[in-house]
Design a protein around this motif. Structure first.
Motif, PDB file in Angstrom:
ATOM      1  N   VAL A 164      -8.615  -8.220  19.019  1.00 56.06           N
ATOM      2  CA  VAL A 164      -8.852  -9.666  18.857  1.00 56.06           C
ATOM      3  C   VAL A 164      -7.562 -10.347  18.387  1.00 56.06           C
ATOM      4  O   VAL A 164      -6.690  -9.699  17.814  1.00 56.06           O
ATOM      5  CB  VAL A 164      -9.982  -9.952  17.830  1.00 56.06           C
ATOM      6  CG1 VAL A 164     -11.301  -9.350  18.283  1.00 56.06           C
ATOM      7  CG2 VAL A 164      -9.613  -9.465  16.435  1.00 56.06           C
ATOM      8  N   SER A 186      -6.651 -13.879  13.304  1.00 54.90           N
ATOM      9  CA  SER A 186      -6.964 -15.261  12.916  1.00 54.90           C
ATOM     10  C   SER A 186      -6.044 -15.751  11.795  1.00 54.90           C
ATOM     11  O   SER A 186      -5.857 -16.947  11.618  1.00 54.90           O
ATOM     12  CB  SER A 186      -8.424 -15.405  12.515  1.00 54.90           C
ATOM     13  OG  SER A 186      -8.697 -14.609  11.396  1.00 54.90           O
ATOM     14  N   LEU A 218     -14.310 -18.456  17.221  1.00 57.04           N
ATOM     15  CA  LEU A 218     -13.035 -18.201  16.552  1.00 57.04           C
ATOM     16  C   LEU A 218     -12.983 -18.855  15.171  1.00 57.04           C
ATOM     17  O   LEU A 218     -12.190 -19.745  14.914  1.00 57.04           O
ATOM     18  CB  LEU A 218     -11.873 -18.663  17.432  1.00 57.04           C
ATOM     19  CG  LEU A 218     -10.611 -17.830  17.211  1.00 57.04           C
ATOM     20  CD1 LEU A 218     -10.638 -16.567  18.039  1.00 57.04           C
ATOM     21  CD2 LEU A 218      -9.368 -18.624  17.538  1.00 57.04           C
ATOM     22  N   ASP A 266     -13.497 -12.874  17.065  1.00 60.95           N
ATOM     23  CA  ASP A 266     -13.173 -13.992  17.961  1.00 60.95           C
ATOM     24  C   ASP A 266     -14.438 -14.642  18.526  1.00 60.95           C
ATOM     25  O   ASP A 266     -14.747 -15.776  18.239  1.00 60.95           O
ATOM     26  CB  ASP A 266     -12.227 -13.532  19.078  1.00 60.95           C
ATOM     27  CG  ASP A 266     -12.685 -12.252  19.780  1.00 60.95           C
ATOM     28  OD1 ASP A 266     -13.693 -11.657  19.354  1.00 60.95           O
ATOM     29  OD2 ASP A 266     -12.033 -11.856  20.769  1.00 60.95           O
ATOM     30  N   ASN A 285     -10.088  -5.579  15.722  1.00 60.90           N
ATOM     31  CA  ASN A 285     -11.092  -6.454  15.126  1.00 60.90           C
ATOM     32  C   ASN A 285     -11.390  -6.002  13.694  1.00 60.90           C
ATOM     33  O   ASN A 285     -11.803  -4.851  13.484  1.00 60.90           O
ATOM     34  CB  ASN A 285     -12.359  -6.401  15.984  1.00 60.90           C
ATOM     35  CG  ASN A 285     -13.520  -7.171  15.380  1.00 60.90           C
ATOM     36  OD1 ASN A 285     -13.324  -8.180  14.718  1.00 60.90           O
ATOM     37  ND2 ASN A 285     -14.718  -6.675  15.607  1.00 60.90           N
TER      38      ASN A 285
END
Lengths: 337, 264
Positions: free
Chosen positions: B10, B13, A146, B122, B35
């Motif tokens: 995913v 982030s 991650l 991820d 993703n």
């Protein structure tokens, strides 16, 4: 895999070579592999595939490889996903190593993923830590995940070999270890193993990657703060004096100031230099993921609140267009260039 | 040509936050997205379809909510979405994912080309694309930055290597994994978003694709995660401020030994 896992013993290192030159990551794997082999009481072996590469076995022997399996065929002159994988799978099935390490390079990651699927075994990609569990004798494999925000430790408990690709420049190179007797084992494989449905037509070497950033000891990187493509000129000057590679943040690459092959971070390359200069780079988590293993990080940025300063070993707040030419001048004096 | 794109849902982030003290990820309120690396795969498939005709199927393996990643792909222009969804798949590792997606692609029967992103944002294993290729027994080209030529029987693609670009000819069908440099993914149109909303996502189970139940899920996985922990936090160091000549002087003083050793 075939047969009981107890039949699988030795520690193998895939010896990646390019144009007959063994890559330094191979020596790092031999360094790490030696520790694993000693703690298991097994042999450390190397696998070398290529064409006209038999004399390179000496380099591997000198770094502690006790058995060196070589397949030397014209078909293996350049890396090919299908044939290299098929040869590796063939050797693994014949000789049954307990652990198989490859560098986390383009070649290593592409080949080992294909090989693990064919061997019906586990592969942990991009490892930064390897150690034998004293209780189970399994290989504990630690890797970032991650965008580097977490670490995970995994095992391959019931399948063999336990495969890992290992990040470059994290492990220490094996020292010269010429006292051992090494066996060179030239291997034959069936003709169909060498066949492939892909073929390299040509290789275009990128002009500016004279210092490849994944191998560089020093990297000079620029971000949005460089303002435009011309802004990178002062970074190239500094890099030239230091013999450094030139890197960039995603923002700089997305603005087409520099080619994608220079991009550092999650979407680009993970680097591990001794010194990383982050110039005009604010320090998004995705960029930090790619540089956090650097020994020293130097941030040069006009914004004192930029996140990069929270992780930089040394930070300089100020105008990089004034600061970097002075820095280049000082290093030129220091290095008498 | 029938092109298959493999996609994954995913955590975004950009929206992941961390506890300042413990460095542990705060999962609450983290959005799930297609993703980002797979968006390049979808875009490349769309461009090839514009050139060659045919159709595009997006396949994902995941929980029911992974449907939304397929809908994102459909909104961009993909014709059909298939979700391989089965409680038996929970806890599957990269080996199993490659195996399952390969079986789903085989069930489609006529895929001429499979495109994947270079890795999941991820897990970042980069193993599923080559895994699919291995299970299908077709060639692979990873880290593709450009497709130069393509027809029914073969393609020529450029792979990004550490030292430059390698031009590779491959017979079809094959599996490509693509990098960001290959294109700029389109933003879904309003019409696309409407179509995605209405689209029927096909659902296949482990039984539907003929997977060996012993080879899937946590039990079928070759690898096991023993622990997850926060990396040692990197501490900020010294910040220099002042006149340029002064601060550079102080910086060079700190660096001179290591620079002298490292510079070549």
């Amino acid at each position: 895999m075939s047969g009981s896992i107890d039949l699988y013993k030795d520690v193998w290192v895939f010896a990646e070579q390019n144009n007959g030159k063994i890559l330094s990551v191979t020596f790092e794997l031999l360094g790490e592999g030696r520790k694993l082999a000693d703690s298991l009481g097994v042999n450390l072996c190397a696998v070398l595939l290529g064409s006209g590469i038999q004399d390179k076995a000496q380099d591997l022997a000198a770094r502690g490889a006790q058995k060196i399996y070589i397949v030397d065929k014209p078909e293996l002159a350049v890396f090919n996903d299908e044939s290299y994988t098929a040869v590796l799978v063939d050797l693994v099935n014949k000789h049954k190593p307990g652990i198989l390490l490859c560098g986390a390079t383009t070649v290593g990651r592409s080949m080992s993923a294909r090989a693990a699927a064919l061997l019906n075994t586990g592969l942990i990609a991009d490892c930064v830590g390897l150690v034998i569990d004293p209780a189970t004798k399994n290989l504990l494999q630690t890797r970032p995940t991650l965008a580097g925000s977490l670490m995970s430790t995994s095992v391959t408990p019931g399948h063999r070999p336990q495969m890992a690709t290992v990040r470059r420049k994290v492990m220490k190179e094996a020292l010269l270890d010429t006292g051992r007797n090494s066996e060179i084992l030239l291997q034959e494989v069936a003709a169909e193993v060498l066949k492939s449905r892909t073929k390299r037509l040509k290789l275009e070497v990128e002009a500016e990657t004279t210092v490849n950033i994944v191998d560089a000891d020093i990297i000079v990187s620029g971000g949005r703060g460089m303002q435009n493509a011309e802004g990178f000129a002062i970074l190239r000057d500094l890099a030239g004096v230091l013999g450094a590679g030139v890197g960039a943040s995603r923002a700089a690459v997305d603005s087409s100031w520099i080619a994608y092959s220079h991009q550092v971070g999650q979407t680009g390359k993970t680097v591990c230099p001794k010194i990383y200069f982050a110039c005009g780079i604010s320090g998004q988590i995705q960029h930090l993921a790619g540089i956090s293993a650097s020994d020293i990080i130097i941030a040069i940025n006009k914004d004192p609140d930029a996140p990069i300063f929270k992780i930089a070993t040394y930070g300089v707040v100020g105008d990089l267009f004034k600061l970097i030419p002075i820095l280049t001048q000082e290093f030129r004096k220091l290095l008498k260039k | 040509m029938h092109i298959v794109v493999c996609v994954k849902q995913v955590p975004d982030s950009q929206s992941v936050k961390f506890d300042q003290n413990t460095n542990v990820m705060l999962r609450e309120g983290v959005a799930s997205i297609l993703n980002p690396f797979d968006a390049y795969a979808v875009e490349e498939a769309l461009r090839l379809k514009e050139k060659l005709g045919g159709s595009i199927t997006a396949i994902s393996m995941g929980p029911a909510q992974a449907e939304s990643a397929l809908r994102e792909a459909i909104a961009m222009g993909v014709d059909k979405g298939i979700l391989v969804n089965d409680p038996a798949l929970a806890g599957s590792d990269a080996w199993v994912t490659g195996y399952v997606l390969a079986l789903a692609i085989r069930k489609l029967g006529d895929a001429g080309l499979v495109i994947c992103g270079k890795q999941g944002a991820d897990g970042e294993t980069a193993q599923v694309g080559p895994g699919i290729a291995a299970h299908l027994n077709v060639p692979q080209i990873t880290y593709v930055r450009k497709i130069d030529e393509i027809d029914d029987k073969h393609l020529v693609a450029q792979r990004l290597l550490e030292e430059g670009h390698e031009f590779i000819d491959s017979s079809l069908p094959c599996v490509l994994t693509v990098v960001k440099e290959i294109n700029e993914p389109r933003i879904a149109s309003l019409k696309g978003k409407m179509a995605a909303k209405k689209a029927q996502i096909v659902k296949w189970t482990v039984l539907d694709i003929g997977a060996d139940p012993a080879k899937v899920g946590l039990g079928g996985s070759t690898t096991k995660v023993l622990k997850i922990f926060a990396p040692p936090a990197r501490q900020g160091g010294q910040i220099f401020t002042g006149e340029p000549e002064q601060v550079i002087g102080r910086l060079v003083e700190q660096l001179k030994d290591v620079v002298t050793a490292a510079a070549k």
